[in-house]
Design a protein around this motif. Structure first.
Motif, short mmCIF file in Angstrom:
data_model
loop_
_atom_site.label_atom_id
_atom_site.label_comp_id
_atom_site.label_asym_id
_atom_site.label_seq_id
_atom_site.Cartn_x
_atom_site.Cartn_y
_atom_site.Cartn_z
N ILE A 32 0.87 -1.18 0.00
CA ILE A 32 0.00 0.00 0.00
C ILE A 32 0.90 1.23 0.00
O ILE A 32 1.74 1.39 0.89
CB ILE A 32 -0.92 -0.02 1.23
CG1 ILE A 32 -1.86 -1.23 1.17
CG2 ILE A 32 -1.71 1.29 1.33
CD1 ILE A 32 -2.65 -1.47 2.44
N THR A 33 0.72 2.08 -1.01
CA THR A 33 1.61 3.23 -1.17
C THR A 33 0.90 4.58 -1.16
O THR A 33 1.52 5.60 -1.40
CB THR A 33 2.42 3.12 -2.48
OG1 THR A 33 1.50 3.03 -3.57
CG2 THR A 33 3.33 1.90 -2.47
N VAL A 34 -0.40 4.58 -0.91
CA VAL A 34 -1.14 5.84 -0.91
C VAL A 34 -0.70 6.71 0.26
O VAL A 34 -0.26 6.21 1.30
CB VAL A 34 -2.66 5.60 -0.88
CG1 VAL A 34 -3.11 4.97 -2.19
CG2 VAL A 34 -3.08 4.75 0.29
N ALA A 35 -0.85 8.03 0.09
CA ALA A 35 -0.26 8.96 1.05
C ALA A 35 -1.13 9.27 2.27
O ALA A 35 -0.61 9.46 3.36
CB ALA A 35 0.10 10.26 0.33
N THR A 36 -2.44 9.32 2.09
CA THR A 36 -3.27 9.75 3.21
C THR A 36 -3.73 8.58 4.07
O THR A 36 -3.87 7.45 3.58
CB THR A 36 -4.52 10.52 2.73
OG1 THR A 36 -5.39 9.61 2.06
CG2 THR A 36 -4.14 11.68 1.82
N ALA A 39 -6.99 7.05 2.75
CA ALA A 39 -6.77 6.19 1.59
C ALA A 39 -6.14 4.86 2.00
O ALA A 39 -6.48 3.80 1.47
CB ALA A 39 -5.90 6.90 0.55
N ARG A 40 -5.21 4.92 2.94
CA ARG A 40 -4.59 3.68 3.45
C ARG A 40 -5.65 2.75 4.03
O ARG A 40 -5.69 1.56 3.72
CB ARG A 40 -3.56 3.99 4.54
CG ARG A 40 -2.28 4.54 4.03
CD ARG A 40 -1.36 4.82 5.18
NE ARG A 40 -0.04 5.14 4.69
CZ ARG A 40 1.04 5.20 5.43
NH1 ARG A 40 0.96 4.95 6.73
NH2 ARG A 40 2.20 5.49 4.91
N PHE A 41 -6.51 3.30 4.90
CA PHE A 41 -7.51 2.46 5.54
C PHE A 41 -8.60 2.03 4.56
O PHE A 41 -9.22 0.98 4.75
CB PHE A 41 -8.05 3.12 6.80
CG PHE A 41 -7.12 2.94 7.96
CD1 PHE A 41 -7.00 1.71 8.59
CD2 PHE A 41 -6.33 3.99 8.39
CE1 PHE A 41 -6.11 1.52 9.64
CE2 PHE A 41 -5.44 3.82 9.45
CZ PHE A 41 -5.33 2.57 10.08
#
Length: 129
Positions: A32-36, A39-41
Motif C-alpha cells: 500500500i503506497t497511498v499517502a493519506t 486512503a490507506r484504511f
C-alpha cells in the motif's frame, strides 16, 4: 481453516501478506503506497472485505535490546486502528530481525516480503498447532 493478513507498517508504505492456519505458509500480497491515512484504511478495508481474515498480524519494531521507540508506538496505534475500524482481532509480532533476511537492493520495494516474514514468524512461533 482461518485466513490471516499481516502488515509491515511504515510511514511511506505498508507491506501486506496473507496466509491461512491450515497451510501455515505466508505469501506476499501487496504494498500500500497511498499517502493519506483515509486512503490507506480504504485499501486495508478492501483487503479485509476480500480476504475476510480471522485475525491480522502487525509487525512490532523494537530496538535490539527490546526497548520501544517512536515506530513501536505508531505500530501499536496502527494495530489498534485495524481492530477498531474493522473488528478484526490483531496480534503484534516482534519484527526486530525480519528485515535482516531480505536481500534488498537499492530502490527495491520489499515491504510485502517483509510482511510475509512477519506472518511466517507468527505461524511458526505464535499460532496454535
Amino acid at each position: 481453516m482461518e485466513t490471516v493478513l499481516a502488515f509491515d507498517f511504515g510511514l511511506k508504505r505498508i507491506g501486506v501478506a496473507v496466509g491461512n492456519t491450515l497451510l501455515r505458509q505466508a505469501q506476499p500480497l501487496t504494498v500500500i503506497t497511498v499517502a493519506t491515512n483515509d486512503a490507506r484504511f480504504a485499501e486495508i478495508g478492501a483487503l479485509v472485505e476480500a480476504w475476510r481474515p480471522a485475525r491480522c498480524v502487525v509487525g512490532l519494531p523494537l530496538h535490539p535490546d527490546g526497548a520501544e521507540h517512536e515506530m513501536t508506538v505508531r505500530c501499536r496505534r496502527f494495530a489498534n486502528q485495524i481492530n477498531g475500524r474493522f473488528g478484526v482481532p490483531t496480534v503484534l509480532v516482534d519484527e526486530r530481525y525480519s528485515s535482516a533476511v531480505l536481500g534488498q537492493r537499492r530502490g527495491e520495494i520489499v515491504d510485502d516480503e517483509a510482511a510475509a516474514i512477519i506472518l511466517q514468524q507468527y505461524f511458526n512461533d505464535y499460532a496454535e498447532s
